[in-house]
Design a protein around this motif. Structure first.
Motif, PDB file in Angstrom:
ATOM      1  N   PRO A   3      23.537  51.512  -2.379  1.00 38.67           N
ATOM      2  CA  PRO A   3      23.271  51.574  -1.027  1.00 38.67           C
ATOM      3  C   PRO A   3      24.800  50.834  -0.281  1.00 38.67           C
ATOM      4  CG  PRO A   3      21.386  50.857  -1.996  1.00 38.67           C
ATOM      5  CD  PRO A   3      22.584  50.857  -3.044  1.00 38.67           C
ATOM      6  N   LYS A   4      25.142  51.345   0.692  1.00 36.58           N
ATOM      7  CA  LYS A   4      26.046  51.068   1.515  1.00 36.58           C
ATOM      8  C   LYS A   4      26.003  49.515   1.836  1.00 36.58           C
ATOM      9  CE  LYS A   4      29.121  52.957   4.924  1.00 36.58           C
ATOM     10  NZ  LYS A   4      29.235  53.817   6.075  1.00 36.58           N
ATOM     11  N   GLN A   5      24.714  49.101   2.510  1.00 36.29           N
ATOM     12  CA  GLN A   5      24.609  47.733   2.916  1.00 36.29           C
ATOM     13  C   GLN A   5      24.408  46.802   1.580  1.00 36.29           C
ATOM     14  OE1 GLN A   5      20.585  46.871   4.055  1.00 36.29           O
ATOM     15  NE2 GLN A   5      20.980  45.178   5.251  1.00 36.29           N
ATOM     16  N   LEU A   6      24.059  47.195   0.426  1.00 35.57           N
ATOM     17  CA  LEU A   6      24.271  46.287  -0.694  1.00 35.57           C
ATOM     18  C   LEU A   6      25.813  46.205  -1.216  1.00 35.57           C
ATOM     19  CD1 LEU A   6      23.146  44.502  -3.140  1.00 35.57           C
ATOM     20  CD2 LEU A   6      22.731  46.799  -4.244  1.00 35.57           C
ATOM     21  N   MET A   7      26.446  47.088  -0.993  1.00 34.74           N
ATOM     22  CA  MET A   7      27.884  47.158  -1.290  1.00 34.74           C
ATOM     23  C   MET A   7      28.604  46.185  -0.306  1.00 34.74           C
ATOM     24  SD  MET A   7      30.341  47.964  -3.207  1.00 34.74           S
ATOM     25  CE  MET A   7      29.711  49.276  -4.423  1.00 34.74           C
ATOM     26  N   LEU A   8      28.213  46.126   0.882  1.00 26.34           N
ATOM     27  CA  LEU A   8      28.881  45.256   1.833  1.00 26.34           C
ATOM     28  C   LEU A   8      28.414  43.811   1.230  1.00 26.34           C
ATOM     29  CD1 LEU A   8      28.411  47.155   5.391  1.00 26.34           C
ATOM     30  CD2 LEU A   8      30.355  46.575   3.998  1.00 26.34           C
ATOM     31  N   TYR A   9      27.100  43.647   1.028  1.00 22.45           N
ATOM     32  CA  TYR A   9      26.616  42.098   0.792  1.00 22.45           C
ATOM     33  C   TYR A   9      27.295  41.858  -0.435  1.00 22.45           C
ATOM     34  CZ  TYR A   9      22.808  41.486   4.052  1.00 22.45           C
ATOM     35  OH  TYR A   9      22.052  41.439   4.877  1.00 22.45           O
ATOM     36  N   ILE A  10      27.667  42.559  -1.485  1.00 25.34           N
ATOM     37  CA  ILE A  10      28.454  42.195  -2.655  1.00 25.34           C
ATOM     38  C   ILE A  10      30.040  41.939  -2.287  1.00 25.34           C
ATOM     39  CG2 ILE A  10      29.587  43.046  -4.910  1.00 25.34           C
ATOM     40  CD1 ILE A  10      26.870  44.730  -5.157  1.00 25.34           C
ATOM     41  N   ILE A  11      30.555  42.472  -1.606  1.00 22.95           N
ATOM     42  CA  ILE A  11      31.849  42.203  -1.053  1.00 22.95           C
ATOM     43  C   ILE A  11      31.955  40.883  -0.232  1.00 22.95           C
ATOM     44  CG2 ILE A  11      33.832  43.155   0.599  1.00 22.95           C
ATOM     45  CD1 ILE A  11      33.002  46.003  -0.441  1.00 22.95           C
ATOM     46  N   ILE A  12      31.181  40.876   0.588  1.00 25.13           N
ATOM     47  CA  ILE A  12      31.079  39.453   1.463  1.00 25.13           C
ATOM     48  C   ILE A  12      30.801  38.250   0.525  1.00 25.13           C
ATOM     49  CG2 ILE A  12      29.744  38.349   3.133  1.00 25.13           C
ATOM     50  CD1 ILE A  12      29.412  41.105   4.871  1.00 25.13           C
ATOM     51  N   GLY A  13      29.711  38.385  -0.302  1.00 23.26           N
ATOM     52  CA  GLY A  13      29.412  37.589  -1.203  1.00 23.26           C
ATOM     53  C   GLY A  13      30.534  36.893  -1.991  1.00 23.26           C
ATOM     54  N   GLY A  14      31.323  37.853  -2.581  1.00 20.30           N
ATOM     55  CA  GLY A  14      32.358  37.771  -3.559  1.00 20.30           C
ATOM     56  C   GLY A  14      33.525  37.086  -2.650  1.00 20.30           C
ATOM     57  N   GLY A  15      33.793  37.419  -1.600  1.00 20.14           N
ATOM     58  CA  GLY A  15      34.683  36.679  -0.575  1.00 20.14           C
ATOM     59  C   GLY A  15      34.478  35.191  -0.232  1.00 20.14           C
ATOM     60  N   ILE A  16      33.002  35.238   0.035  1.00 17.98           N
ATOM     61  CA  ILE A  16      32.678  33.805   0.361  1.00 17.98           C
ATOM     62  C   ILE A  16      32.819  32.766  -0.921  1.00 17.98           C
ATOM     63  CG2 ILE A  16      30.694  32.599   1.148  1.00 17.98           C
ATOM     64  CD1 ILE A  16      30.250  34.595   2.964  1.00 17.98           C
ATOM     65  N   GLY A  21      32.489  27.725  -4.273  1.00 18.20           N
ATOM     66  CA  GLY A  21      31.687  27.653  -5.750  1.00 18.20           C
ATOM     67  C   GLY A  21      32.134  28.628  -6.809  1.00 18.20           C
ATOM     68  N   GLY A  22      32.318  29.797  -6.481  1.00 20.23           N
ATOM     69  CA  GLY A  22      32.525  31.034  -7.389  1.00 20.23           C
ATOM     70  C   GLY A  22      32.216  32.335  -7.103  1.00 20.23           C
ATOM     71  N   PHE A  23      33.085  33.232  -7.531  1.00 16.64           N
ATOM     72  CA  PHE A  23      32.876  34.596  -7.300  1.00 16.64           C
ATOM     73  C   PHE A  23      31.597  35.113  -7.514  1.00 16.64           C
ATOM     74  CE2 PHE A  23      33.562  39.176  -8.273  1.00 16.64           C
ATOM     75  CZ  PHE A  23      34.131  39.310  -6.861  1.00 16.64           C
ATOM     76  N   TRP A  24      31.174  34.841  -8.761  1.00 12.89           N
ATOM     77  CA  TRP A  24      29.914  35.587  -9.154  1.00 12.89           C
ATOM     78  C   TRP A  24      28.532  34.653  -8.541  1.00 12.89           C
ATOM     79  CZ3 TRP A  24      30.177  40.055 -10.837  1.00 12.89           C
ATOM     80  CH2 TRP A  24      31.046  40.322 -11.522  1.00 12.89           C
ATOM     81  N   ASN A  25      28.835  33.349  -8.072  1.00 15.40           N
ATOM     82  CA  ASN A  25      27.549  32.676  -7.588  1.00 15.40           C
ATOM     83  C   ASN A  25      27.639  33.321  -6.131  1.00 15.40           C
ATOM     84  OD1 ASN A  25      27.351  31.169  -9.602  1.00 15.40           O
ATOM     85  ND2 ASN A  25      28.506  29.236  -8.735  1.00 15.40           N
ATOM     86  N   SER A  28      25.775  36.736  -6.321  1.00 12.63           N
ATOM     87  CA  SER A  28      24.427  36.552  -7.002  1.00 12.63           C
ATOM     88  C   SER A  28      23.536  36.190  -5.675  1.00 12.63           C
ATOM     89  CB  SER A  28      24.263  35.868  -8.186  1.00 12.63           C
ATOM     90  OG  SER A  28      24.639  34.558  -7.964  1.00 12.63           O
ATOM     91  N   ALA A  29      24.254  35.434  -4.991  1.00 11.24           N
ATOM     92  CA  ALA A  29      23.198  34.973  -3.905  1.00 11.24           C
ATOM     93  C   ALA A  29      23.236  35.933  -2.903  1.00 11.24           C
ATOM     94  CB  ALA A  29      24.200  33.540  -3.146  1.00 11.24           C
ATOM     95  N   MET A  30      24.236  36.733  -2.617  1.00 15.52           N
ATOM     96  CA  MET A  30      23.935  37.799  -1.312  1.00 15.52           C
ATOM     97  C   MET A  30      23.032  39.008  -1.987  1.00 15.52           C
ATOM     98  SD  MET A  30      25.706  36.654   1.330  1.00 15.52           S
ATOM     99  CE  MET A  30      25.861  38.111   2.333  1.00 15.52           C
TER     100      MET A  30
END
Length: 53
Positions: A3-16, A21-25, A28-30
């Protein structure tokens, strides 16, 4: 398909996660936040459908 919303959460989480802390952290949090939001939505719609009647 993701889903589009999940993809945005993954991109934002990776950037943050790159900065805190770490890309995968971050990813996973998002994703966990997204799962919790979806779970809450399903519970809310179930309660509305079954208990308002």
């Amino acid at each position: 398909m993701i889903p589009k919303q999940l993809m945005l959460y993954i991109i934002i989480g990776g950037g943050i996660g790159l900065f805190f802390g770490g890309f995968w952290n971050g990813i996973s949090a998002m994703v966990l936040i997204w799962i919790a939001m979806r779970f809450e939505y399903f519970i809310r719609t179930y309660e509305k459908k079954n208990f308002e009647s």
